[in-house]
Design an enzyme around this catalytic site. Sequence first.
Site, PDB file in Angstrom:
ATOM      1  CG  HIS A   1      -0.291   0.188   2.530  1.00  7.15           C
ATOM      2  ND1 HIS A   1      -0.069   1.437   3.099  1.00  7.15           N
ATOM      3  CD2 HIS A   1       0.192  -0.714   3.423  1.00  7.15           C
ATOM      4  CE1 HIS A   1       0.505   1.287   4.273  1.00  7.15           C
ATOM      5  NE2 HIS A   1       0.683  -0.002   4.502  1.00  7.15           N
TER       6      HIS A   1
ATOM      7  CG  ASP B   1       2.947   1.231   7.806  1.00  8.66           C
ATOM      8  OD1 ASP B   1       2.567   0.495   6.879  1.00  8.66           O
ATOM      9  OD2 ASP B   1       2.197   1.639   8.709  1.00  8.66           O
TER      10      ASP B   1
ATOM     11  CD  GLU C   1      -2.481  -1.188   5.698  1.00  7.57           C
ATOM     12  OE1 GLU C   1      -2.390  -2.162   6.466  1.00  7.57           O
ATOM     13  OE2 GLU C   1      -2.071  -0.046   6.009  1.00  7.57           O
ATOM     14  CD  GLU C   2      -1.157   2.795   7.645  1.00  9.63           C
ATOM     15  OE1 GLU C   2      -1.741   2.475   8.695  1.00  9.63           O
ATOM     16  OE2 GLU C   2      -0.016   2.403   7.358  1.00  9.63           O
TER      17      GLU C   2
ATOM     18  CD  GLU D   1       1.412  -3.257   6.003  1.00  8.27           C
ATOM     19  OE1 GLU D   1       2.320  -2.523   6.435  1.00  8.27           O
ATOM     20  OE2 GLU D   1       0.298  -2.801   5.735  1.00  8.27           O
TER      21      GLU D   1
ATOM     22  CG  HIS E   1       1.507   4.147  12.502  1.00  5.55           C
ATOM     23  ND1 HIS E   1       0.290   3.625  12.890  1.00  5.55           N
ATOM     24  CD2 HIS E   1       1.784   3.566  11.299  1.00  5.55           C
ATOM     25  CE1 HIS E   1      -0.137   2.765  11.983  1.00  5.55           C
ATOM     26  NE2 HIS E   1       0.751   2.716  11.013  1.00  5.55           N
TER      27      HIS E   1
END
Length: 843
Positions: free
Chosen positions: A147, A159, A191-192, A217, A292
């Site tokens: 993604h 990510d 995706e998130e 991922e 993140h």
Amino acid sequence: MTNSRRHIFERICAKAFQSSLTCSIFGFTVLLILYLLDWKRIAQVPGPNLLKDLEFQRAWNDLEYISSLPHPYNSKQNEHVRSYILKSMRELEATNQSYITVIDDTLTNITFESTDNDTLTYFEGDNILVKFEGKSKDLFPILLSAHFDSVSTGYGATDDGMGVATVMAIARYYAKNQPNRDLIININNAEEDYLFGAKAFASHKLSKNVTAFVNLEGAGSGGKAMLFRSSNGHVSSAYFKGNHYPLASILGNDFFKRGVIRSQTDYIVYEKMHNHTAGLDIAFYENRDIYHTRKDDINHLMPSSLRHMMYTASNAVKNLLNDSKSDLTKFRKPMFFLAFGKYWQLNLPIYQVLNIIFAVICPIVLLLTLIRFPSLYEQLKKPRYTVCFVVSCIFVSIFDTLTVLLLTWINPYVINSHTGLILALFYLTNLIALAFSFRAAATHSKLSSEDLSSIEIVFIWYAQILWYLVFIVSVILSIYFQLGSTYWVTLSYLCTFTCCIMTIIRINYFVDNVVTTQTTHEEDALIGSSINTSSHQHYGSTLNSTPHRRNSIALSNRAHVKLIDNIWTVIYFIFNVPFPVFLCYDILVETILPAGSQTLTDSVFSSKLYKLVIFVVFLSLVNSGPFIFRALSKKSLAVLTMLWITLFVQALSVNPFTESAPLKLSFVQMYDMDRMNNTVYVKNISPFTQDVLSLNPHFLFSNGSCNTSLCYYESTDPDFGGLKTPMSIHIEREKHQLDISINSGSKWCYVDFNTSVFFEAINGNSISGMYSSVRMGQRSFYAPYTLNLTITEVVKAEVTCLYDDIHEGIIPAYNTFVEHLPSWVAGVKASTGLLKVKSSIVI
């Protein structure tokens, strides 16, 4: 002369192995060297020469562009990243290779209901699909996915920038080398935001015949990419085949399955497609504390991380594409683990059957040996031995429990950034507790010297019984929950079983040497008698030579017996201690601690991780009880106790969060258009959140406060470029028909009604269902959301639109929040939408 040299050599060896401590150190050192050499091999990553066909430098350049700014689905930067990727894939199509098709999928719209059937989700996909038509038309396609969106608070280098860069590199390779079977690439968006990109692909026609997939991922930041999950043993073998740098853990399968790792990936969507597609989930998992956050950028990455993912992913894809079997879904669940420097693979059902066989056969074998050697059975059933072992284990358990309770009471998050300290503390805790409790129990039981000589073998058997009980529990859990992560219990139990067999061999050997021992005692008596007699003789007489000769023979026999005994101690140690220690240490350091230590702040605090770690440490060291009991002197215990006190005090006082492993505080701003006020909510992790917010002027000036879960305060209003009303709602009525149009400049909007209403259509897509809430995601920022409803009574509704773009200046409150964070704290999103703007309507 030869016999004399042999006797001297044996005496030197016996002197060298004169204590259990020396034997233990010798055995442990040999295996430690082998382990470190093998660990060095495992820690290696592929060099640039292995990636020539994948154009590593170009992939790195792709990663730099993709991760230059945060690019969540609901941001302008996301569109720039998408355009960059689409342009790169269009270049492949421009090579005039007839087997390449690039699809800009802006047509797939999906709707689905929540589990309670009361909430409807509508989403407009914008994935980038590439199809490479294979040479064989009879084989089902393989899917490769990553993604390209990031979270709003991170740059998305790991990510999932590295996943996207890897997919693009593999696409370029197959643009020059037609695959044997169809390869479909899905570079998906959103995706998130609840895996919507993968769900959109699952409804696309290209997904219909996919038999296997590889999902790339980032559940951490940097490090090496690990095979976290696999659907069956056949696709697992595709990962390991020809892979000289594998990194895999079956614990990942079970951690995701049991909810230990709470975040999810596209894997769960692809696996449930159609007829349960088989697949691999390859993900980064280290440094989860900067996952993140704004530190998930290219400056905090090493090129070796990207090289490792490119190598392992391309190898797995190649093996799947070259597989002669068309349907790769009809295979059993996987089981794989690392032992002796090699990954071993078998199917989970076979592993479970082997466990049952071991659980039945091993105790039968040991019981038969006890019948053959009744003297050993007599030793095992002595109450003082049993009491010594049981009391020792109880004492160790109490000591471990108190250590964990004090640690989690005073400094509960210390494991977040100090896993090495906690691991050393727990190992030392169990080592000291085992040595002290075994010694104290033995002293209290007043064991004789004869008892002490046999207690080593007895304790080995008791440790085997303890491992058997743990093994039985693990077998039940493995079957009931379909777990493969209990393999370390099986292997450790087999070690103790093997060691028990070795004790039987030794007892048999000892019986054969009883005569030698008895002769030694007889000669001692003769020596004493001769010496007394010779005291009346003159120096140099012939009578004086006989005692010296007998003395030499006796000493030689003693040295021989001592050497044999201590060599057996080394053998016991090698079979019983190092492998369980290394096995448990490996799963702790490679999987459990990296995956779990930095998740304690993600939800309500729990001490389960501490308990799991110290329990595994206890099991890894319990086999050393028979050795440390006699090996460690009182002085050694005193030194270790002082070291333990030092580590414990440090663990209680050290700051649990650091710049490299920061505290993650989730942020969301709620803006109420009806009341024209806004409130910032920050997750309360006591006492750290309040200390951090005391540095924020908005929290101080607005008299912010906290409850058990959240801190809240008024902050700067959102900036919508001079617009006072960023969200406008237009309603048209015709009898019971109602059309609602929402203009917001956001890709995400929610509508919540106070009762269920009938939905006819959303954005022109037919729905026909009763719902009380709808979640809508669309491709364009500026196109209105249109809802066609049927209502028969007065209805109240609350419209909420979400904003994530921190670089458009819309959310100054977040920028202020981040500016006043200390270096050991990072801001992250609480959920989709850093800013939520809401307005109420009555219909």
